[in-house]
Design a protein around this motif. Sequence first.
Motif, PDB file in Angstrom:
ATOM      1  N   LEU A 190       0.866  -1.175   0.000  1.00 38.75           N
ATOM      2  CA  LEU A 190       0.000   0.000   0.000  1.00 38.75           C
ATOM      3  C   LEU A 190       0.905   1.227   0.000  1.00 38.75           C
ATOM      4  O   LEU A 190       1.630   1.474   0.970  1.00 38.75           O
ATOM      5  CB  LEU A 190      -0.911  -0.008   1.228  1.00 38.75           C
ATOM      6  N   GLY A 217      -4.331  -0.584   5.709  1.00 42.74           N
ATOM      7  CA  GLY A 217      -3.371  -1.566   5.222  1.00 42.74           C
ATOM      8  C   GLY A 217      -3.361  -2.821   6.070  1.00 42.74           C
ATOM      9  O   GLY A 217      -3.240  -3.940   5.552  1.00 42.74           O
ATOM     10  N   ILE A 252       3.759  -0.948   3.818  1.00 45.23           N
ATOM     11  CA  ILE A 252       3.184   0.366   3.520  1.00 45.23           C
ATOM     12  C   ILE A 252       4.350   1.296   3.218  1.00 45.23           C
ATOM     13  O   ILE A 252       5.332   1.337   3.980  1.00 45.23           O
ATOM     14  CB  ILE A 252       2.356   0.890   4.698  1.00 45.23           C
TER      15      ILE A 252
END
Length: 304
Positions: free
Chosen positions: A218, A246, A254
């Motif tokens: 993400l 996430g 992330i």
Amino acid sequence: MLPLRLAQLIITLATPDQYAEVIALVHRARIRLMQFGTITLQLPPTHQIMAVAWHESQPVAALIASSSNPQSAWIRCCAIDGIAFSDHTAVLAQLAHTLIAHAPVATLYYSGDFYDHWFTDILVGVGFQPQNTIIGLQRSSKLPLSATLQPATLQRLHHADIATVQLIDAHAFDNEWRKNDFEIQQLFHPDTIAFHATIADRSVGYAIAVLHDHGSLLHIVRIAVLPAWRRQGIAQQLLAAVIRYGQQIDAAQISLNTQHDNHAALALYQRAGFQQTNDRHEVIAHAVQANHAGESIRPYAPMP
């Protein structure tokens, strides 16, 4: 047909009625560099600045910059087709000279990557100077997330809310980091998650992230807070919302990018568990000569 030489070419800024020909050149070119894929070529004419080398009315090389405001434009694409390899550097340098002399903005920017040092060297050779460095940061979604303040009300942001993003973007970023309306629209697609922060029904910030690598990564594209509402924990609240999302979808990592000298942002991200990666993008810039009368254009000088 023999490969073309620089002396056989005429270099100009393209007019809007020539843009389609230049886009066709990019698609067929044997050598091209294009950031952000074909989205770069889909920008409306009002956001395109094209320096083009012509041979007998046919475009054979081009540099394309995209502008988000009257102050700045980013070089996003170069293409060459049918030109002698020994003249590639000189042709691209002359195209860069044309943008420097005539682009209708105050400053040109370019963000290099590991695979395009050759092009960065050409731009440095015509006078582009180091401006900044964009660095990458990343955290595992499995890391625990500390409790955060909740100064704002957060809601999911959708494509229909683009006007809100545009308004905040215009006030939250310096000229070179602002996105034009088309670029903002492209941020919204099925893999996008976005949050909107409001205080007393006033829009004060947003965060946008996009899923990559089949959902395992993400990437946070933008976090923006209006200047008058900063240092109140809103950015931290937005960041935490993205991280929690996430975690909910089991994204392994992330990630995000920021300027290496944005110390406030770096402190925020590091407190949230982000660590710097090897991802680095050098930003170089050049003032446009049309906005600095009397300055001479620097001739191309190869890197030592």
